[in-house]
Write a protein that holds these residues in place. Structure first.
Motif, mmCIF file in Angstrom:
data_model
loop_
_atom_site.group_PDB
_atom_site.id
_atom_site.type_symbol
_atom_site.label_atom_id
_atom_site.label_comp_id
_atom_site.label_asym_id
_atom_site.label_seq_id
_atom_site.Cartn_x
_atom_site.Cartn_y
_atom_site.Cartn_z
ATOM 1 N N VAL A 106 -81.098 54.876 18.963
ATOM 2 C CA VAL A 106 -79.750 55.167 19.448
ATOM 3 C C VAL A 106 -78.754 54.673 18.400
ATOM 4 O O VAL A 106 -78.835 53.533 17.948
ATOM 5 N N THR A 107 -77.834 55.551 18.028
ATOM 6 C CA THR A 107 -76.745 55.170 17.132
ATOM 7 C C THR A 107 -75.441 55.313 17.897
ATOM 8 O O THR A 107 -75.104 56.411 18.347
ATOM 9 N N MET A 108 -74.748 54.206 18.063
ATOM 10 C CA MET A 108 -73.464 54.199 18.764
ATOM 11 C C MET A 108 -72.357 54.204 17.724
ATOM 12 O O MET A 108 -72.299 53.315 16.866
ATOM 13 N N HIS A 109 -71.511 55.236 17.776
ATOM 14 C CA HIS A 109 -70.355 55.260 16.886
ATOM 15 C C HIS A 109 -69.197 54.598 17.629
ATOM 16 O O HIS A 109 -68.905 54.954 18.770
ATOM 17 N N ALA A 110 -68.574 53.635 16.994
ATOM 18 C CA ALA A 110 -67.442 52.927 17.588
ATOM 19 C C ALA A 110 -66.229 53.114 16.688
ATOM 20 O O ALA A 110 -66.320 52.993 15.470
ATOM 21 N N GLU A 111 -65.112 53.431 17.298
ATOM 22 C CA GLU A 111 -63.866 53.647 16.570
ATOM 23 C C GLU A 111 -63.028 52.379 16.557
ATOM 24 O O GLU A 111 -63.050 51.605 17.512
ATOM 25 N N ASN A 112 -62.283 52.188 15.495
ATOM 26 C CA ASN A 112 -61.365 51.073 15.390
ATOM 27 C C ASN A 112 -60.306 51.194 16.487
ATOM 28 O O ASN A 112 -59.885 52.294 16.836
ATOM 29 N N ARG A 113 -59.876 50.067 17.030
ATOM 30 C CA ARG A 113 -58.873 50.089 18.101
ATOM 31 C C ARG A 113 -57.551 50.717 17.663
ATOM 32 O O ARG A 113 -56.758 51.149 18.491
ATOM 33 N N LEU A 114 -57.310 50.818 16.365
ATOM 34 C CA LEU A 114 -56.086 51.452 15.874
ATOM 35 C C LEU A 114 -56.051 52.942 16.197
ATOM 36 O O LEU A 114 -54.999 53.566 16.148
ATOM 37 N N ARG A 115 -57.193 53.538 16.541
ATOM 38 C CA ARG A 115 -57.232 54.963 16.898
ATOM 39 C C ARG A 115 -56.346 55.243 18.115
ATOM 40 O O ARG A 115 -55.881 56.351 18.297
ATOM 41 N N ILE A 116 -56.114 54.240 18.930
ATOM 42 C CA ILE A 116 -55.262 54.412 20.102
ATOM 43 C C ILE A 116 -53.862 54.848 19.675
ATOM 44 O O ILE A 116 -53.191 55.605 20.373
ATOM 45 N N LEU A 117 -53.436 54.390 18.493
ATOM 46 C CA LEU A 117 -52.104 54.755 18.011
ATOM 47 C C LEU A 117 -51.995 56.240 17.700
ATOM 48 O O LEU A 117 -50.902 56.804 17.693
#
Length: 154
Positions: A106-117
Motif C-alpha cells: 500500500v502506498t499512501m500519498h499525503a499532501e502538504n497541509r498548504l494544499r488547503i490554501l
C-alpha cells in the motif's frame, strides 16, 4: 485509528508513545522543502500486508486525516538524540494498492497541509450565506440589490 511507524527495526518509545518498526517493509519518499511557498506531498509505503489487514485499511475513511512525519537522529543503542525535527504536517489523500498472491503493498500519498490554501471556498458574500453563521446580522441585507445598481459620479 492511529498507527505510529518508524523506518527502523524494533520498537521506539518517545514522547510517551510507542512506534513500531517496519524495517525494509516500510518506506517514505523524500521530504522536499523549497524556499518558495510550495505544497509538496510525500508517499508512505508499507509492503507485506496480509489480506485481513488490507481489508481493515480499505474500510477506513482516511482522506483528509492527518499524517505527521518526524525526522529523528538516534544513537547506537536506538535512543532518540535531542528532539526530532517536525512534525511535518500532511493530509492523507489517495491510497494505491498493489495486490500480490499472499500480501499487498500500500502506498499512501499525503499532501502538504498548504494544499488547503488552493481549495476554493464554497462561501459567498450574500445575505443568505451570512445568516448561516450569524442569523440576526443585517450587514449583507442589501448586497443583492447592488448587483445592477447604476451610480452616477460627479
Amino acid at each position: 485509528g492511529t498507527v505510529r511507524l518508524l523506518s527502523g527495526v524494533g520498537t521506539l518509545s518517545w514522547d510517551s508513545k510507542t512506534w513500531t518498526g517496519t524495517g525494509y517493509m516500510g518506506g517514505i519518499s523524500g521530504i522536499e522543502e523549497t524556499a518558495a511557498l510550495e505544497a509538496r506531498g510525500i508517499d508512505l509505503r508499507l509492503s507485506g500486508i496480509p489480506p485481513e489487514t488490507l481489508a481493515l485499511a480499505l474500510g477506513e475513511t482516511y482522506q483528509g486525516r492527518p499524517a505527521r512525519v518526524w525526522i529523528a537522529f538516534m544513537d547506537t543503542d536506538g535512543a532518540v538524540l535531542d528532539d526530532p525535527l517536525g512534525p511535518f504536517g500532511y493530509l492523507m489523500d489517495t491510497m494505491d494498492i498493489q495486490d500480490g498472491t499472499d500480501t499487498a503493498t500500500v502506498t499512501m500519498h499525503a499532501e502538504n497541509r498548504l494544499r488547503i490554501l488552493d481549495a476554493a471556498s464554497n462561501r459567498r458574500s450574500t445575505d443568505e450565506d451570512q445568516k448561516i453563521d450569524y442569523p440576526s446580522d443585517l450587514g449583507y441585507e442589501y448586497v443583492a440589490s447592488l448587483q445592477d445598481k447604476e451610480l452616477r459620479w460627479g
